[in-house]
Design a protein around this motif. Structure first.
Motif, mmCIF file in Angstrom:
data_model
loop_
_atom_site.group_PDB
_atom_site.id
_atom_site.type_symbol
_atom_site.label_atom_id
_atom_site.label_comp_id
_atom_site.label_asym_id
_atom_site.label_seq_id
_atom_site.Cartn_x
_atom_site.Cartn_y
_atom_site.Cartn_z
ATOM 1 N N THR A 45 0.801 -1.226 0.000
ATOM 2 C CA THR A 45 0.000 0.000 0.000
ATOM 3 C C THR A 45 0.832 1.273 0.000
ATOM 4 O O THR A 45 0.283 2.366 -0.146
ATOM 5 N N ARG A 49 -2.977 5.059 -3.120
ATOM 6 C CA ARG A 49 -4.303 5.258 -2.525
ATOM 7 C C ARG A 49 -5.401 4.651 -3.387
ATOM 8 O O ARG A 49 -6.558 4.552 -2.968
ATOM 9 N N GLY A 50 -5.054 4.293 -4.594
ATOM 10 C CA GLY A 50 -6.049 3.850 -5.559
ATOM 11 C C GLY A 50 -5.706 4.460 -6.903
ATOM 12 O O GLY A 50 -4.704 5.164 -7.046
ATOM 13 N N THR A 63 -14.911 7.938 -4.088
ATOM 14 C CA THR A 63 -14.249 6.649 -4.229
ATOM 15 C C THR A 63 -15.265 5.622 -4.714
ATOM 16 O O THR A 63 -16.307 5.426 -4.078
ATOM 17 N N TYR A 65 -15.978 1.711 -5.367
ATOM 18 C CA TYR A 65 -15.567 0.339 -5.071
ATOM 19 C C TYR A 65 -16.276 -0.560 -6.075
ATOM 20 O O TYR A 65 -17.515 -0.608 -6.109
ATOM 21 N N ARG A 97 -11.625 8.298 -7.468
ATOM 22 C CA ARG A 97 -10.698 7.316 -6.912
ATOM 23 C C ARG A 97 -11.320 5.931 -7.066
ATOM 24 O O ARG A 97 -12.373 5.651 -6.509
ATOM 25 N N ARG A 99 -11.268 1.855 -6.541
ATOM 26 C CA ARG A 99 -10.730 0.809 -5.672
ATOM 27 C C ARG A 99 -11.370 -0.538 -6.027
ATOM 28 O O ARG A 99 -12.567 -0.614 -6.314
ATOM 29 N N ASP A 100 -10.547 -1.580 -5.976
ATOM 30 C CA ASP A 100 -11.033 -2.927 -6.283
ATOM 31 C C ASP A 100 -11.819 -3.504 -5.111
ATOM 32 O O ASP A 100 -11.396 -3.416 -3.954
ATOM 33 N N TYR A 101 -12.956 -4.118 -5.444
ATOM 34 C CA TYR A 101 -13.725 -4.834 -4.439
ATOM 35 C C TYR A 101 -14.231 -6.140 -5.056
ATOM 36 O O TYR A 101 -15.418 -6.279 -5.400
ATOM 37 N N SER A 180 -7.319 -3.172 -0.863
ATOM 38 C CA SER A 180 -8.442 -2.409 -1.378
ATOM 39 C C SER A 180 -9.765 -3.021 -0.921
ATOM 40 O O SER A 180 -10.689 -2.319 -0.493
ATOM 41 N N GLU A 183 -10.282 -2.344 2.732
ATOM 42 C CA GLU A 183 -10.703 -0.962 2.939
ATOM 43 C C GLU A 183 -12.199 -0.820 2.694
ATOM 44 O O GLU A 183 -12.913 -0.149 3.453
#
Length: 234
Positions: A45, A49-50, A63, A65, A97, A99-101, A180, A183
């Motif tokens: 990390t 941050r993304g 953000t 996801y 931003r 982010r992977d989910y 990610s 988070e």
């Protein structure tokens, strides 16, 4: 009288069929695997941050996801996101931003696709890969040839495919993807796509809803600079 050779040939046939099944299974087995639930290290990390799109000075950050194998995410990316980009990100109002989910119990190739995008980012092509992963989701998701389709996408967006393939085989971003996902869990993500805006999680937003929300947040922010001079009577 000679003993029947039938059992012998049956045994040979069984061995041959078993061998064929083994070879076919081995050929169809993914050669690249991105592990889940890995131990996240500080290096995974550090400095990341993304995937960020938009001005660093934009007054609002959203953000997203998302799961690359999620059909709702694909629809959002193709229908709503271009409008959000034009009206908010390109206008300097919003910083996006990503982010992977990856939802592993529903989407077995989600981490593979997330890693494909991470490796594309090594060559500054994350956003191009993101667009194609969603646009061609039906071509690779849950398909036996997912890896070859992803490699074809990598080639189509101008990546050095050999370098991208080496990155994929290394699985070096497994920890980043897990971080990610972790988070997302901490901030209350329940499904995909979810959006974190001003400390709250939103679900399934349209471009119009996003524009209305961002504009309201900008309006509510205190103005910078000296206060305006009072208006005096004439």
């Amino acid at each position: 009288m000679a003993r029947s050779q039938t059992p012998f040939y049956v045994a040979i046939g069984v061995i041959v069929v078993a061998g064929i099944v083994f070879l076919v299974t081995k050929a169809n087995r993914p050669s690249i695997s991105i592990p889940a639930n890995v131990v996240v290290t500080a290096a995974d990390t550090s400095g990341f941050r993304g995937y960020i799109l938009g001005s660093p000075s934009a007054p609002v950050e959203v953000t997203e996801y998302a799961d690359f194998e999620c059909p709702h995410c694909a629809v959002f990316d193709q229908v709503q996101f271009p409008d959000i980009k034009a009206r908010l990100i390109d206008a300097g109002k919003l910083r996006w931003r990503f982010r992977d989910y990856p939802i592993d119990n529903l989407h077995s190739d989600a981490r593979l696709a997330a890693h494909a995008a991470a490796c594309a980012n090594d060559q500054n092509k994350f956003w191009e890969m993101k667009v194609q992963l969603f646009a061609r989701q039906n071509d690779w998701a849950l398909q036996k040839n997912a890896e070859s389709v992803l490699a074809d996408i990598a080639k189509s967006i101008g990546l050095d495919v050999n370098a991208w393939t080496d990155c994929m085989k290394s699985a070096k971003y497994a920890g980043r993807i897990q971080a990610s996902f972790d988070e997302g869990n901490k901030v209350g993500v329940q499904s995909t796509p979810n959006f974190l805006v001003a400390g709250r999680i939103y679900d399934q937003m349209t471009a119009d809803q996003m524009v209305k929300l961002v504009d309201s947040l900008i309006t509510a922010q205190p103005r910078s600079g000296p206060p305006a001079a009072p208006v005096t009577g004439q």
